[in-house]
Design an enzyme around this catalytic site. Structure first.
Site, PDB file in Angstrom:
ATOM      1  CB  SER A  17     -65.782 -30.529  45.920  1.00 28.43           C
ATOM      2  OG  SER A  17     -65.264 -31.839  46.041  1.00 28.43           O
ATOM      3  CG  LEU A  71     -67.135 -49.274  35.560  1.00 29.52           C
ATOM      4  CD1 LEU A  71     -65.943 -48.485  35.004  1.00 29.52           C
ATOM      5  CD2 LEU A  71     -67.291 -50.583  34.794  1.00 29.52           C
ATOM      6  CG  ASN A  95     -64.814 -35.608  44.864  1.00 29.39           C
ATOM      7  OD1 ASN A  95     -65.190 -36.674  44.356  1.00 29.39           O
ATOM      8  ND2 ASN A  95     -65.634 -34.828  45.536  1.00 29.39           N
ATOM      9  CG  PHE A  96     -62.325 -41.482  45.536  1.00 28.38           C
ATOM     10  CD1 PHE A  96     -63.637 -41.822  45.807  1.00 28.38           C
ATOM     11  CD2 PHE A  96     -61.778 -41.860  44.323  1.00 28.38           C
ATOM     12  CE1 PHE A  96     -64.406 -42.509  44.889  1.00 28.38           C
ATOM     13  CE2 PHE A  96     -62.532 -42.562  43.392  1.00 28.38           C
ATOM     14  CZ  PHE A  96     -63.852 -42.881  43.677  1.00 28.38           C
ATOM     15  N   GLY A  97     -61.523 -39.395  49.301  1.00 27.31           N
ATOM     16  CA  GLY A  97     -60.775 -39.026  50.482  1.00 27.31           C
ATOM     17  C   GLY A  97     -59.315 -39.412  50.356  1.00 27.31           C
ATOM     18  CE  LYS A 136     -61.170 -40.682  56.374  1.00 25.10           C
ATOM     19  NZ  LYS A 136     -62.039 -41.771  56.875  1.00 25.10           N
ATOM     20  CG  ASP A 168     -68.418 -29.690  48.988  1.00 21.46           C
ATOM     21  OD1 ASP A 168     -67.252 -30.098  48.948  1.00 21.46           O
ATOM     22  OD2 ASP A 168     -69.284 -30.187  49.717  1.00 21.46           O
TER      23      ASP A 168
END
Length: 404
Positions: A17, A71, A95-97, A136, A168
């Protein structure tokens, strides 16, 4: 010049996504720097790792035209480098959980403290608030939550998983539009802003027609109808009758119906009173379906599509994925492009569909993990090579080669 030349994006996205969003902007000329986890990178790199690919075709298709920096954001050194980079970027996107960005302490307020007019974009499965906010989500979860399963499949069968990953990629393109709009607004006002997008809501955008046409003004659930909407809007089998040897026909108007009848050599049906109206053609669908099906069965899907389309009947063969890559039309238009992969050699990929007469951006291979770390960090922070090496020793970029 590329339309978005000068826009810089700090890309903390993974899978599809977010990566669809940033690639859309990269294809329009933005400089996208993808920040990845040392050692493993975007999980999308390993989607087909069981086949031994260094980077999957999935990753390649969604991450062309980007640069990669590694990083270690869980370390002070890595996080400090990221925040020091922020003032050099127009857009920060993740777009992390649920909860991950908060654990990293990289929320909007933190990032804005480093650049007040930053455009901070966040994609979540169900948004930042509401009863489902902590749930999630992946593409097909979003599609199920948006109703797409409920209208896909045969009328007498169970709900079915749609094929395309619009949960997505559709979300990503909508976020790209929102970012571009916010960027234009900032050019006028000088102000940054927070942009939030729910995958469930983004996917529901594509349900508007199903809701409008199948719910009786919202009084009932839209039904499943499969691919058969009557004899003139339906799927027909073609020889040699393989799994994708079909042609889809849409001839809903009188003029299209007449063109179809002429094409299949059944002009007499036009004068038949039973088929004089759309209602009549639907009520006598068995006879029409048999006539059309008999004609289609004598041709392969390429021949059927060509004959129908050239007669003015909207129709297409059912393209499988190899048909797409080999299609002479898509290749002549340059939509299918070939890139040279260091492991796989020549690989065909899909290009960007929008054509701007005053903007052109070529396609470049997706980056190897951390390929641009030294160059980007040195450029953004104004560091000499020995200073970049010092950051590496501090663990900012993750373990050095050979370290656990």
């Amino acid at each position: 010049m590329p339309a978005l030349e000068g826009m810089r994006i700090l890309d903390l996205t993974q899978y599809e996504s977010g990566t669809a969003c940033t690639q859309s902007l990269a294809f329009l000329g933005a400089d996208v720097v993808k920040v990845e986890r040392p050692g493993t990178g975007d999980p999308g790199r390993a989607v087909v790792s069981q086949f031994g690919f260094e980077d999957s075709l999935y990753f390649l298709n969604w991450n062309a035209n980007k640069r990669s920096v590694t990083l270690a954001l869980e370390t002070k050194a890595g996080r400090d480098v990221l925040l020091d980079m922020v003032p050099h970027y127009d857009v920060f996107i993740e777009n992390f959980g649920p909860g991950v960005i908060d654990k990293l302490d990289l929320g909007y307020d933190v990032v804005r403290s480093r650049r007040e007019d930053v455009l901070y974009a966040s994609i979540k499965g169900f948004g930042d608030d509401g009863p489902y906010a902590d749930y999630k989500c992946f593409d097909m979860v979003a599609q199920a939550a948006a109703g797409a399963f409920s209208v896909t499949g045969d009328a007498d069968g169970p709900p079915m998983r749609p094929g395309p990953t619009t949960g997505d990629s559709g979300t990503g393109v909508q976020m790209a539009l929102a970012i571009t709009a916010a960027y234009v607004q900032r050019l006028r006002t000088g102000e940054g802003q927070y942009i939030e997008l729910s995958m469930q809501e983004a996917m529901t955008y594509f349900m508007r027609t199903a809701i409008a046409m199948g719910t009786d003004w919202g009084r009932q659930a839209a039904p499943r109808q499969g691919s058969d909407f009557g004899p003139l809007v339906s799927l027909y089998a073609c020889k040699p009758f393989g799994p994708n040897d079909y042609v889809y026909i849409m001839a809903p108007t009188d003029r299209m119906w007449e063109a179809l009848a002429h094409t299949i050599g059944r002009q007499e049906l036009i004068e038949d009173e039973r088929f004089a109206t759309g209602r009549g053609r639907f009520e006598h669908r068995e006879e029409l379906s048999e006539a059309i099906g008999t004609w289609c069965s004598r041709l392969d899907k390429h021949e059927a599509m060509r004959a129908l389309a050239e007669a003015g009947v909207p129709a297409s063969k059912v393209f499988d994925t190899m048909d797409l890559l080999d299609d002479p039309h898509l290749n002549e238009r340059g939509f299918i492009e070939t890139v040279e992969h260091p492991v796989q050699g020549a690989v065909r990929v899909l290009g960007w569909p929008a054509r701007l007469s005053k903007s052109s951006v070529g396609l470049t291979l997706s980056p190897s993990l951390g390929e641009h770390t030294d160059a980007v960090v040195a450029e953004d922070l104004g560091l000499r090579s020995e200073q970049v090496e010092a950051l590496r020793r501090e663990g900012a970029f993750g373990p050095s080669k050979g370290e656990a």
